[in-house]
Design a protein around this motif. Structure first.
Motif, PDB file in Angstrom:
ATOM      1  N   GLY A   1      10.246  76.298  23.768  1.00  0.00           N
ATOM      2  CA  GLY A   1       9.523  77.567  23.821  1.00  0.00           C
ATOM      3  C   GLY A   1       8.921  78.012  22.504  1.00  0.00           C
ATOM      4  N   LEU A   2       9.413  77.462  21.402  1.00  0.00           N
ATOM      5  CA  LEU A   2       8.895  77.826  20.089  1.00  0.00           C
ATOM      6  C   LEU A   2       8.368  76.592  19.383  1.00  0.00           C
ATOM      7  CD1 LEU A   2      11.730  80.219  18.880  1.00  0.00           C
ATOM      8  CD2 LEU A   2       9.531  80.836  19.867  1.00  0.00           C
ATOM      9  N   GLN A   3       7.163  76.702  18.830  1.00  0.00           N
ATOM     10  CA  GLN A   3       6.570  75.592  18.104  1.00  0.00           C
ATOM     11  C   GLN A   3       5.741  76.138  16.949  1.00  0.00           C
ATOM     12  OE1 GLN A   3       4.551  72.831  20.690  1.00  0.00           O
ATOM     13  NE2 GLN A   3       6.191  72.861  22.181  1.00  0.00           N
ATOM     14  N   SER A   4       5.910  75.541  15.781  1.00  0.00           N
ATOM     15  CA  SER A   4       5.139  75.920  14.610  1.00  0.00           C
ATOM     16  C   SER A   4       5.039  74.692  13.718  1.00  0.00           C
ATOM     17  CB  SER A   4       5.837  77.074  13.878  1.00  0.00           C
ATOM     18  OG  SER A   4       5.002  77.606  12.890  1.00  0.00           O
ATOM     19  N   GLY A   5       3.879  74.503  13.076  1.00  0.00           N
ATOM     20  CA  GLY A   5       3.679  73.261  12.354  1.00  0.00           C
ATOM     21  C   GLY A   5       3.262  73.396  10.903  1.00  0.00           C
ATOM     22  N   VAL A   6       3.404  72.278  10.200  1.00  0.00           N
ATOM     23  CA  VAL A   6       2.955  72.138   8.813  1.00  0.00           C
ATOM     24  C   VAL A   6       2.101  70.880   8.717  1.00  0.00           C
ATOM     25  CG1 VAL A   6       4.932  73.315   7.763  1.00  0.00           C
ATOM     26  CG2 VAL A   6       5.076  70.871   8.183  1.00  0.00           C
ATOM     27  N   THR A   7       1.215  70.855   7.718  1.00  0.00           N
ATOM     28  CA  THR A   7       0.377  69.675   7.498  1.00  0.00           C
ATOM     29  C   THR A   7       0.664  69.102   6.113  1.00  0.00           C
ATOM     30  OG1 THR A   7      -1.435  71.072   6.719  1.00  0.00           O
ATOM     31  CG2 THR A   7      -1.482  70.428   9.026  1.00  0.00           C
ATOM     32  N   PHE A   8       0.487  67.803   5.982  1.00  0.00           N
ATOM     33  CA  PHE A   8       0.741  67.096   4.730  1.00  0.00           C
ATOM     34  C   PHE A   8      -0.421  67.328   3.773  1.00  0.00           C
ATOM     35  CE2 PHE A   8       0.736  63.109   2.175  1.00  0.00           C
ATOM     36  CZ  PHE A   8       1.949  63.305   1.545  1.00  0.00           C
ATOM     37  N   SER A   9      -0.116  67.664   2.514  1.00  0.00           N
ATOM     38  CA  SER A   9      -1.158  67.953   1.530  1.00  0.00           C
ATOM     39  C   SER A   9      -1.122  67.017   0.334  1.00  0.00           C
ATOM     40  CB  SER A   9      -1.024  69.393   1.030  1.00  0.00           C
ATOM     41  OG  SER A   9      -1.304  70.285   2.066  1.00  0.00           O
ATOM     42  N   GLY A  10      -0.246  66.059   0.346  1.00  0.00           N
ATOM     43  CA  GLY A  10      -0.140  65.144  -0.781  1.00  0.00           C
ATOM     44  C   GLY A  10      -1.058  63.951  -0.612  1.00  0.00           C
ATOM     45  N   SER A  11      -0.833  62.951  -1.436  1.00  0.00           N
ATOM     46  CA  SER A  11      -1.547  61.691  -1.311  1.00  0.00           C
ATOM     47  C   SER A  11      -0.539  60.587  -1.582  1.00  0.00           C
ATOM     48  CB  SER A  11      -2.710  61.625  -2.301  1.00  0.00           C
ATOM     49  OG  SER A  11      -2.217  61.682  -3.624  1.00  0.00           O
ATOM     50  N   GLY A  12      -0.784  59.405  -1.044  1.00  0.00           N
ATOM     51  CA  GLY A  12       0.136  58.298  -1.240  1.00  0.00           C
ATOM     52  C   GLY A  12       1.097  58.155  -0.079  1.00  0.00           C
ATOM     53  N   ASP A  13       2.085  57.303  -0.271  1.00  0.00           N
ATOM     54  CA  ASP A  13       3.038  56.977   0.772  1.00  0.00           C
ATOM     55  C   ASP A  13       4.429  57.442   0.363  1.00  0.00           C
ATOM     56  OD1 ASP A  13       4.639  55.867   2.723  1.00  0.00           O
ATOM     57  OD2 ASP A  13       3.861  53.841   2.514  1.00  0.00           O
ATOM     58  N   CYS A  14       4.965  58.410   1.093  1.00  0.00           N
ATOM     59  CA  CYS A  14       6.289  58.958   0.767  1.00  0.00           C
ATOM     60  C   CYS A  14       7.382  57.908   0.848  1.00  0.00           C
ATOM     61  CB  CYS A  14       6.652  60.083   1.732  1.00  0.00           C
ATOM     62  SG  CYS A  14       5.595  61.525   1.603  1.00  0.00           S
ATOM     63  N   SER A  15       7.256  56.975   1.775  1.00  0.00           N
ATOM     64  CA  SER A  15       8.334  56.009   2.000  1.00  0.00           C
ATOM     65  C   SER A  15       8.559  55.111   0.797  1.00  0.00           C
ATOM     66  CB  SER A  15       8.049  55.175   3.254  1.00  0.00           C
ATOM     67  OG  SER A  15       6.878  54.398   3.065  1.00  0.00           O
ATOM     68  N   ILE A  16       7.561  54.953  -0.084  1.00  0.00           N
ATOM     69  CA  ILE A  16       7.767  54.121  -1.272  1.00  0.00           C
ATOM     70  C   ILE A  16       7.710  54.950  -2.547  1.00  0.00           C
ATOM     71  CG2 ILE A  16       7.031  51.955  -0.231  1.00  0.00           C
ATOM     72  CD1 ILE A  16       4.297  52.338  -1.497  1.00  0.00           C
ATOM     73  N   GLY A  17       7.769  56.264  -2.380  1.00  0.00           N
ATOM     74  CA  GLY A  17       7.863  57.155  -3.526  1.00  0.00           C
ATOM     75  C   GLY A  17       6.590  57.337  -4.319  1.00  0.00           C
ATOM     76  N   GLU A  18       5.429  57.095  -3.735  1.00  0.00           N
ATOM     77  CA  GLU A  18       4.211  57.258  -4.520  1.00  0.00           C
ATOM     78  C   GLU A  18       3.367  58.454  -4.106  1.00  0.00           C
ATOM     79  OE1 GLU A  18       0.963  54.425  -2.388  1.00  0.00           O
ATOM     80  OE2 GLU A  18       2.285  53.425  -3.774  1.00  0.00           O
ATOM     81  N   ALA A  19       3.878  59.297  -3.242  1.00  0.00           N
ATOM     82  CA  ALA A  19       3.117  60.479  -2.851  1.00  0.00           C
ATOM     83  C   ALA A  19       3.051  61.454  -4.015  1.00  0.00           C
ATOM     84  CB  ALA A  19       3.749  61.150  -1.646  1.00  0.00           C
ATOM     85  N   VAL A  20       1.935  62.109  -4.134  1.00  0.00           N
ATOM     86  CA  VAL A  20       1.694  62.962  -5.284  1.00  0.00           C
ATOM     87  C   VAL A  20       1.452  64.402  -4.841  1.00  0.00           C
ATOM     88  CG1 VAL A  20       0.140  63.364  -7.225  1.00  0.00           C
ATOM     89  CG2 VAL A  20       0.697  61.036  -6.552  1.00  0.00           C
ATOM     90  N   ASN A  21       2.094  65.329  -5.521  1.00  0.00           N
ATOM     91  CA  ASN A  21       1.843  66.742  -5.358  1.00  0.00           C
ATOM     92  C   ASN A  21       0.933  67.124  -6.518  1.00  0.00           C
ATOM     93  OD1 ASN A  21       1.910  69.534  -5.712  1.00  0.00           O
ATOM     94  ND2 ASN A  21       4.002  69.712  -4.949  1.00  0.00           N
ATOM     95  N   PRO A  22      -0.347  67.417  -6.263  1.00  0.00           N
ATOM     96  CA  PRO A  22      -1.278  67.695  -7.360  1.00  0.00           C
ATOM     97  C   PRO A  22      -0.797  68.794  -8.290  1.00  0.00           C
ATOM     98  CG  PRO A  22      -2.437  67.595  -5.258  1.00  0.00           C
ATOM     99  CD  PRO A  22      -0.970  67.529  -4.957  1.00  0.00           C
ATOM    100  N   GLY A  23      -0.158  69.826  -7.786  1.00  0.00           N
ATOM    101  CA  GLY A  23       0.337  70.916  -8.631  1.00  0.00           C
ATOM    102  C   GLY A  23       1.370  70.425  -9.628  1.00  0.00           C
ATOM    103  N   VAL A  24       2.282  69.602  -9.177  1.00  0.00           N
ATOM    104  CA  VAL A  24       3.317  69.062 -10.063  1.00  0.00           C
ATOM    105  C   VAL A  24       2.687  68.113 -11.068  1.00  0.00           C
ATOM    106  CG1 VAL A  24       5.392  67.638 -10.164  1.00  0.00           C
ATOM    107  CG2 VAL A  24       5.149  69.366  -8.371  1.00  0.00           C
ATOM    108  N   THR A  25       1.722  67.297 -10.648  1.00  0.00           N
ATOM    109  CA  THR A  25       1.065  66.349 -11.547  1.00  0.00           C
ATOM    110  C   THR A  25       0.354  67.082 -12.676  1.00  0.00           C
ATOM    111  OG1 THR A  25       0.756  64.836  -9.709  1.00  0.00           O
ATOM    112  CG2 THR A  25      -0.566  64.439 -11.658  1.00  0.00           C
TER     113      THR A  25
END
Length: 194
Positions: free
Chosen positions: A155-179
């Motif tokens: 009955g309840l649904q709410s979503g988020v979207t991915f804003s990074g780049s790269g592949d999280c599974s191998i640790g190369e995703a980048v958060n531009p703000g942190v970079t």
């Protein structure tokens, strides 16, 4: 004669008391895919008296998002099953969903599924979701149980979207703000050394 009447009355009272309870230890494993609690009643199709709020609407790998399940004024709930699903039609989950007074449903596909650990009345439940993937979007889907006969399946649904780049599974995703923050720190350090 009085004994039979007393026994019948006791059974009626006990069955009525049971109506207000969800499973005391959370949703059973059979609920993972359908998210139906298995109470033997049909889910509600009227307006859901609960809502979901998310602390963010975008995420990066490793982010933690607060997911709050809450009741409208005058309502409460006894049970819930919430899942972080990359595909709403599939019961596979992503990330890790957890919270106080709740437990991860390890029998579901992944660690992104959580259920109640007590059947106490609740007005709200605060959950945390730790992102570990870069799916384009993740939807938080919840079944909420008001009492044994009154519940809303998905009955309840709410979503988020991915804003990074790269592949999280191998640790190369980048958060531009942190970079950018790391780059500024590096520049400050170099200037300090000169």
């Amino acid at each position: 004669m009085h004994t039979a009447a007393a026994l019948a009355a006791s059974m009626l009272i006990l069955s009525c008391l049971n109506m207000g309870f969800s499973y005391p230890n959370g949703a059973p494993p059979s609920s993972c895919s359908s998210m139906k609690p298995g109470h033997g009643y049909n889910g509600q199709n009227r307006t859901v008296p609960y809502y979901l709020t998310l602390s963010k609407n975008t995420y990066y790998c490793g982010d933690e998002i607060t997911v709050t399940l809450a009741a409208l004024k005058g309502f409460n709930f006894t049970g819930f099953l919430c899942q972080a699903r990359p595909d709403q039609a599939d019961n596979a989950t992503t990330g890790t969903l957890y919270g106080e007074y709740s437990k991860t449903t390890n029998n579901c596909d992944g660690k992104g599924s959580v259920t109640h650990s007590t059947r106490d009345l609740k007005e709200s439940m605060v959950l945390k979701w730790k992102a570990n993937s870069n799916y384009t979007s993740v939807t938080f889907v919840c079944t909420v149980v008001q009492d044994k006969a009154t519940y809303w399946v998905k009955g309840l649904q709410s979503g988020v979207t991915f804003s990074g780049s790269g592949d999280c599974s191998i640790g190369e995703a980048v958060n531009p703000g942190v970079t950018i923050q790391m780059l500024m720190l590096l520049i400050s350090s170099i200037n300090f050394l000169m």
